[in-house]
Design an enzyme around this catalytic site. Sequence first.
Site, short mmCIF file in Angstrom:
data_model
loop_
_atom_site.label_atom_id
_atom_site.label_comp_id
_atom_site.label_asym_id
_atom_site.label_seq_id
_atom_site.Cartn_x
_atom_site.Cartn_y
_atom_site.Cartn_z
N LYS A 70 45.84 74.79 36.93
CA LYS A 70 44.94 75.53 36.04
C LYS A 70 43.71 76.12 36.75
O LYS A 70 43.27 77.20 36.38
CB LYS A 70 44.50 74.63 34.88
N ASP A 82 35.99 86.08 30.25
CA ASP A 82 34.72 85.34 30.27
C ASP A 82 34.95 83.87 29.91
O ASP A 82 34.36 82.97 30.50
CB ASP A 82 33.73 85.95 29.28
N ASP A 107 42.88 77.25 25.37
CA ASP A 107 42.80 75.86 24.88
C ASP A 107 41.73 75.70 23.79
O ASP A 107 41.96 75.02 22.79
CB ASP A 107 42.51 74.90 26.04
N ALA A 137 40.22 69.07 29.99
CA ALA A 137 40.33 69.55 28.61
C ALA A 137 38.95 69.60 27.93
O ALA A 137 38.70 70.47 27.09
CB ALA A 137 41.27 68.66 27.82
N ASN A 157 31.24 59.89 28.96
CA ASN A 157 32.43 59.77 29.82
C ASN A 157 32.26 58.55 30.72
O ASN A 157 31.16 58.21 31.13
CB ASN A 157 32.56 61.03 30.69
N ARG A 158 33.39 57.90 30.99
CA ARG A 158 33.35 56.72 31.88
C ARG A 158 32.62 57.06 33.17
O ARG A 158 31.72 56.35 33.59
CB ARG A 158 34.79 56.27 32.17
N THR A 159 32.98 58.17 33.79
CA THR A 159 32.30 58.61 35.01
C THR A 159 31.18 59.56 34.59
O THR A 159 31.41 60.74 34.32
CB THR A 159 33.31 59.32 35.94
N GLY A 245 46.41 66.05 17.40
CA GLY A 245 46.29 66.99 18.52
C GLY A 245 47.47 67.93 18.70
O GLY A 245 47.41 68.86 19.51
P1 NAP Z 1 41.78 64.70 32.85
O1 NAP Z 1 41.12 65.91 33.40
O2 NAP Z 1 42.57 63.83 33.76
O3 NAP Z 1 40.65 63.80 32.14
C1 NAP Z 1 40.94 62.52 31.66
C2 NAP Z 1 39.75 61.99 30.86
O4 NAP Z 1 40.12 60.67 30.36
C3 NAP Z 1 38.48 61.82 31.67
O5 NAP Z 1 37.37 62.00 30.85
C4 NAP Z 1 38.62 60.35 32.12
O6 NAP Z 1 37.40 59.75 32.46
C5 NAP Z 1 39.16 59.72 30.86
N1 NAP Z 1 39.82 58.44 31.14
C6 NAP Z 1 41.04 58.25 31.70
N2 NAP Z 1 41.29 56.92 31.82
C7 NAP Z 1 40.21 56.27 31.33
C8 NAP Z 1 39.86 54.88 31.18
N3 NAP Z 1 40.71 53.91 31.55
N4 NAP Z 1 38.68 54.58 30.62
C9 NAP Z 1 37.81 55.57 30.22
N5 NAP Z 1 38.09 56.90 30.35
C10 NAP Z 1 39.27 57.24 30.90
O7 NAP Z 1 42.79 65.08 31.67
P2 NAP Z 1 42.68 66.31 30.63
O8 NAP Z 1 43.48 67.44 31.13
O9 NAP Z 1 41.24 66.51 30.30
O10 NAP Z 1 43.48 65.72 29.36
C11 NAP Z 1 42.94 64.65 28.61
C12 NAP Z 1 43.88 64.31 27.45
O11 NAP Z 1 43.97 65.42 26.56
C13 NAP Z 1 45.33 64.03 27.89
O12 NAP Z 1 45.83 62.98 27.11
C14 NAP Z 1 46.06 65.32 27.58
O13 NAP Z 1 47.43 65.11 27.30
C15 NAP Z 1 45.32 65.77 26.32
N6 NAP Z 1 45.39 67.23 26.10
C16 NAP Z 1 45.92 67.65 24.91
C17 NAP Z 1 45.96 68.99 24.65
C18 NAP Z 1 46.51 69.47 23.33
O14 NAP Z 1 46.90 70.64 23.23
N7 NAP Z 1 46.53 68.63 22.31
C19 NAP Z 1 45.49 69.93 25.59
C20 NAP Z 1 44.96 69.46 26.79
C21 NAP Z 1 44.92 68.09 27.04
P3 NAP Z 1 36.89 59.75 34.00
O15 NAP Z 1 36.25 61.10 34.21
O16 NAP Z 1 35.95 58.63 34.07
O17 NAP Z 1 38.12 59.55 34.85
#
Ligand code: NAP
Length: 277
Positions: A70, A82, A107, A137, A157-159, A245
Amino acid sequence: MTTQKIPLAAVIGHPIAHSKSPLIHSYWLKQHGLSGHYIPMDVKPEHLESVLRGLHTMGFVGANVTIPHKERALEIADQVTDRATLIGAANTLIFHEDGKILADNTDGYGFIQNLRQNAPDWDAAAGPAVVLGAGGAARAIVASLLDAGAPQILISNRTRVRAEQLRDDFGARLKVVEWVQAGTLMEEAATLVNTTSLGMTGKPDLKVSLEGLQPGTLVTDLVYAPLRTPLLEVAAEKGCVTVDGLGMLLHQAAPGFERWFGPRPEVTDDLRQMVLA
Ligand code: NAP
């Protein structure tokens, strides 16, 4: 003999087998009686640029890009909208006649359309939005909530540094709150969005306290497997308005389909059921 070109589109990721996008687009192509095709392509990061540059010559009119492409797709594109620039990632590419690539991100559009369709009384401007998570996301969610008029976004956020980066990029309407204190935000949330992967099948549970959630709060989860996440179950018990979602996934696909194939497709219950099955 007909010389009419059959438009082709793809979803490009690595891996890609899990993607539901081919199901969605094939459903719409059939529904509209169109002769295009939409296929999944597993492309390694080191091949992304050469693949994207070559697709146009093979009759492709565009593509979706997903993890891990992405951000890189944005750099490769010749033009960027934009909103994709603001989000820092692309999910929809349009290949122009001259081979130039336009990158967009739908998105945030999908997120808002899902809420408008399934919670028509929801008003982003009604009060603060609480956003859990600051991953890829989350950037699209924050951009779209600000655009829709959310007066304040409380992000946790955790981090922590990732949430701070979002505040630096999106400005003073964002306030960063420690992850261990996220539960304290529930009482003031008019909108609550889980953008973390917590609660997804095979991932840990979302352990943030939901005690303070107020009836009427709009609660939505980006996780759609399971469809009814524990967050949505608890929120519904508390009298919140809940939206799953899956609708975001379906709605984000619509602008790409329209650009590539012509008709603006609809997100119907029939489509939802087909994707779930
Ligand atoms: P990503 O960039 O990998 O981000 C993951 C997020 O989850 C980060 O904020 C991470 O925190 C947090 N996280 C993961 N494990 C954790 C834990 N054990 N404790 C606390 N926080 C934790 O992923 P993404 O692309 O943003 O996607 C996130 C979710 O949204 C996924 O489940 C994805 O399938 C879903 N999604 C759905 C759609 C839809 O159309 N419905 C679209 C996009 C994404 P850290 O920063 O601390 O690691």
